[in-house]
Design a protein around this motif. Structure first.
Motif, mmCIF file in Angstrom:
data_model
loop_
_atom_site.group_PDB
_atom_site.id
_atom_site.type_symbol
_atom_site.label_atom_id
_atom_site.label_comp_id
_atom_site.label_asym_id
_atom_site.label_seq_id
_atom_site.Cartn_x
_atom_site.Cartn_y
_atom_site.Cartn_z
ATOM 1 N N LEU A 1 7.296 4.121 16.550
ATOM 2 C CA LEU A 1 7.402 5.537 16.195
ATOM 3 C C LEU A 1 6.492 5.889 15.021
ATOM 4 O O LEU A 1 6.469 7.049 14.593
ATOM 5 N N HIS A 2 5.750 4.917 14.518
ATOM 6 C CA HIS A 2 4.846 5.132 13.380
ATOM 7 C C HIS A 2 3.904 6.301 13.620
ATOM 8 O O HIS A 2 3.726 7.175 12.773
ATOM 9 N N ASP A 3 3.257 6.312 14.789
ATOM 10 C CA ASP A 3 2.463 7.458 15.218
ATOM 11 C C ASP A 3 2.635 7.571 16.726
ATOM 12 O O ASP A 3 2.563 6.554 17.427
ATOM 13 N N THR B 1 -9.470 9.745 12.138
ATOM 14 C CA THR B 1 -8.390 10.336 11.349
ATOM 15 C C THR B 1 -7.643 9.186 10.689
ATOM 16 O O THR B 1 -7.993 8.013 10.853
ATOM 17 N N TRP B 2 -6.561 9.514 9.983
ATOM 18 C CA TRP B 2 -5.733 8.487 9.367
ATOM 19 C C TRP B 2 -5.039 7.616 10.404
ATOM 20 O O TRP B 2 -4.467 6.573 10.080
ATOM 21 N N TYR B 3 -5.059 8.033 11.679
ATOM 22 C CA TYR B 3 -4.367 7.274 12.710
ATOM 23 C C TYR B 3 -5.284 6.867 13.868
ATOM 24 O O TYR B 3 -4.805 6.404 14.897
ATOM 25 N N THR B 4 -6.584 7.034 13.710
ATOM 26 C CA THR B 4 -7.507 6.709 14.793
ATOM 27 C C THR B 4 -8.655 5.853 14.278
ATOM 28 O O THR B 4 -9.405 6.326 13.416
ATOM 29 N N VAL C 1 -8.871 7.126 -13.834
ATOM 30 C CA VAL C 1 -8.159 8.098 -13.011
ATOM 31 C C VAL C 1 -6.671 7.792 -13.083
ATOM 32 O O VAL C 1 -6.264 6.645 -13.316
ATOM 33 N N VAL C 2 -5.854 8.817 -12.879
ATOM 34 C CA VAL C 2 -4.404 8.679 -12.964
ATOM 35 C C VAL C 2 -3.789 9.204 -11.668
ATOM 36 O O VAL C 2 -4.046 10.334 -11.254
ATOM 37 N N PHE C 3 -2.975 8.363 -11.017
ATOM 38 C CA PHE C 3 -2.327 8.714 -9.750
ATOM 39 C C PHE C 3 -0.880 9.131 -10.008
ATOM 40 O O PHE C 3 -0.156 8.469 -10.755
ATOM 41 N N SER C 4 -0.453 10.211 -9.334
ATOM 42 C CA SER C 4 0.940 10.660 -9.430
ATOM 43 C C SER C 4 1.385 11.232 -8.088
ATOM 44 O O SER C 4 0.590 11.836 -7.355
ATOM 45 N N GLY C 5 2.649 11.032 -7.759
ATOM 46 C CA GLY C 5 3.193 11.561 -6.513
ATOM 47 C C GLY C 5 4.210 10.606 -5.929
ATOM 48 O O GLY C 5 4.730 9.716 -6.620
ATOM 49 N N SER C 6 4.513 10.778 -4.648
ATOM 50 C CA SER C 6 5.511 9.921 -4.013
ATOM 51 C C SER C 6 5.188 9.726 -2.544
ATOM 52 O O SER C 6 4.451 10.508 -1.941
ATOM 53 N N LYS C 7 5.752 8.664 -1.978
ATOM 54 C CA LYS C 7 5.586 8.345 -0.568
ATOM 55 C C LYS C 7 6.940 7.923 0.001
ATOM 56 O O LYS C 7 7.693 7.188 -0.634
ATOM 57 N N GLY D 1 0.812 -1.213 0.000
ATOM 58 C CA GLY D 1 0.000 0.000 0.000
ATOM 59 C C GLY D 1 0.840 1.255 0.000
ATOM 60 O O GLY D 1 1.667 1.461 0.890
ATOM 61 N N ALA D 2 0.657 2.107 -1.007
ATOM 62 C CA ALA D 2 1.348 3.405 -1.074
ATOM 63 C C ALA D 2 0.391 4.480 -0.559
ATOM 64 O O ALA D 2 -0.178 5.252 -1.319
ATOM 65 N N VAL D 3 0.210 4.508 0.758
ATOM 66 C CA VAL D 3 -0.852 5.339 1.339
ATOM 67 C C VAL D 3 -0.329 6.308 2.398
ATOM 68 O O VAL D 3 -1.004 7.282 2.700
ATOM 69 N N ASN D 4 0.853 6.110 2.947
ATOM 70 C CA ASN D 4 1.394 6.892 4.056
ATOM 71 C C ASN D 4 0.825 8.304 4.191
ATOM 72 O O ASN D 4 1.161 9.206 3.414
ATOM 73 N N PRO D 5 -0.043 8.549 5.185
ATOM 74 C CA PRO D 5 -0.740 9.840 5.301
ATOM 75 C C PRO D 5 0.149 10.998 5.720
ATOM 76 O O PRO D 5 -0.256 12.153 5.586
ATOM 77 N N ARG D 6 1.341 10.734 6.243
ATOM 78 C CA ARG D 6 2.236 11.818 6.647
ATOM 79 C C ARG D 6 2.788 12.569 5.441
ATOM 80 O O ARG D 6 3.256 13.700 5.569
#
Length: 427
Positions: free
Chosen positions: A400-402, A424-427, A159-165, A141-146
């Motif tokens: 240390l993830h969250d 949230t992304w962490y709760t 749809v087209v996805f672009s970016g980095s994690k 999963g390339a999802v890292n919310p930070r």
């Protein structure tokens, strides 16, 4: 796999794969847990050496596949184990006893395998659930919310996805990758499964951290990766809009407490593995202290060693009981609400705080026990060959993830003020 990025060889586990095939897939909850224990024993035999080598875990993922553990949550009609999350959590915990990295990989893959059942339509949930189970796929999963969300643009039919994690656990060795992004110019989030092996997914191969070294949790670049509208989870491919009742309800946020409990369980498994390894070392190698005024003939007769092990054991048992309760609560929630998706915010919040409690306890006890076992094993136990350090390194790295302090605050507000946690992304 390029020679620039060495990988483990699946052939080393061929005899085990043959045995698992001959034994067949487990059919009961205890059978699945026993299978996970078997996998843990196989991994524990050379976990210290594999940790040092830091090679991409191609062989280890092949072992998970041949064991059937990737299928534990899948429907029986698809060839799955049809087990609830409570059993999957136990399996994750058991594997993590033998190798924290592989317990973590199993947990993440199981979580991502359920993405469509939480944020997708019934048809999408059935399609992806069957495909993942029947084909025995490992999911990254390339999802890292930070990091910033991937940018999603629209094109004809998709749809087209672009970016980095910066982090992408298990992606390098995955069959499918979950992408998540925001449609440009809107606040609409989109999840989709895509094939991992394509030119648009470029891994940095830069995971070389102190712990969980076989998780391939390094960076990834997503370069114009396309998915058809039919694969945009929770969306109507004709209107290109979210389907009412899918993404805006509390049920759609359940991936977050589900993965937080994945974390708690592999922390717990790593801690149990540390305690087992320390016990073996103490009974085999630790010498009694000759200058304490009450000299014993064996280290296992020393009061302070017995007292410390007793404290460790009680603490780990307490976390285990709490983690099992949290797993039962979450499994019941899914069983009662997966069809109608009608879980209330109150019920969702209550279960999330059972999970938060388990996460806090697993973190605190895990860090303490994996560090303090050296006090009852002795100076020689710090040798690299003993391998006791990997347990602390593994818990320390992922805890240390969250920040666990925010989980404590969340629990404090729930208990003291009666406030439900805001999803949230962490709760």
């Amino acid at each position: 796999m390029s020679t620039l990025h060495p990988a483990t060889d699946p052939a080393v586990y061929t005899p085990h794969a043959a045995r698992f095939s001959q034994e067949g897939q487990p059919t009961t909850a205890q059978g699945w847990i026993s299978r996970a224990q078997d996998v843990a024993a196989i991994l524990a035999a050379d976990a210290t050496q594999r940790d040092a080598a830091n090679a991409s875990p191609v062989a280890e993922v092949s072992l998970l596949k041949s064991s059937g553990l990737l299928r534990v949550l899948g429907r029986a009609s698809w060839g799955g184990g049809a087990q609830p999350w409570s059993v999957a959590y136990r399996a994750i915990r058991e594997v993590a006893k033998g190798d924290g990295s592989i317990g973590m990989l199993l947990g993440y893959s199981l979580l991502w395998s359920q993405t469509a059942s939480v944020v997708g339509t019934p048809a999408q949930a059935a399609y992806w659930g069957e495909k993942i189970t029947r084909e025995n796929l490992f999911i990254g999963g390339a999802v890292n919310p930070r990091d910033a969300d991937l940018e999603v643009t629209e094109e004809e039919g998709g749809v087209v996805f672009s970016g980095s994690k910066h982090f992408n656990t298990g992606g390098v060795v995955s069959d499918l990758t979950v992408l998540e992004g925001v449609i440009a110019g809107t606040e609409k989030h989109v999840f989709a499964f895509v094939e991992t092996r394509q030119e648009g997914i470029v891994f940095a191969h830069n995971w070389n951290n102190i712990g969980l070294r076989l998780t391939e949790s390094g960076g990834v670049r997503i370069n114009a990766v396309r998915a058809p509208w039919t694969d945009a989870l929770g969306y109507d491919p004709h209107t290109k809009a979210p389907i009412p009742g899918i993404l805006e309800v509390p049920y759609a946020t359940l991936l977050l407490p589900t993965i937080q409990l994945v974390f708690a369980n592999f922390y717990l498994g790593i801690t149990q593995g540390a305690l087992d390894a320390a016990r073996a070392y103490t009974t085999r190698s630790t010498r009694p202290w000759p200058f304490g005024g009450d000299v014993k003939t064996a280290a296992t007769d020393e009061f302070y060693i017995l007292e410390r092990y007793g404290a460790f054991f009680a603490s780990v048992r307490a976390v285990e009981t709490l983690a099992d309760r949290a797993g039962a609560e979450l499994s019941t929630l899914y069983a009662e609400h997966s069809e109608a998706r009608d879980v209330s915010a109150e019920r969702r919040g209550e279960v999330a705080e059972w999970v938060a409690s388990a996460k806090v306890a697993a973190t605190d006890v895990g860090l303490r026990v994996t560090s303090d076992v050296f006090e009852v094993t002795g100076a020689k136990a710090t040798s690299r060959s003993a391998g006791l350090d990997r347990f602390w390194r593994d818990v320390r790295t992922h805890s240390l993830h969250d920040p666990v302090a925010y989980k404590r605050r969340e629990l404090g507000r729930y208990f003291l003020l009666g406030e439900l946690p805001v999803p949230t992304w962490y709760t």
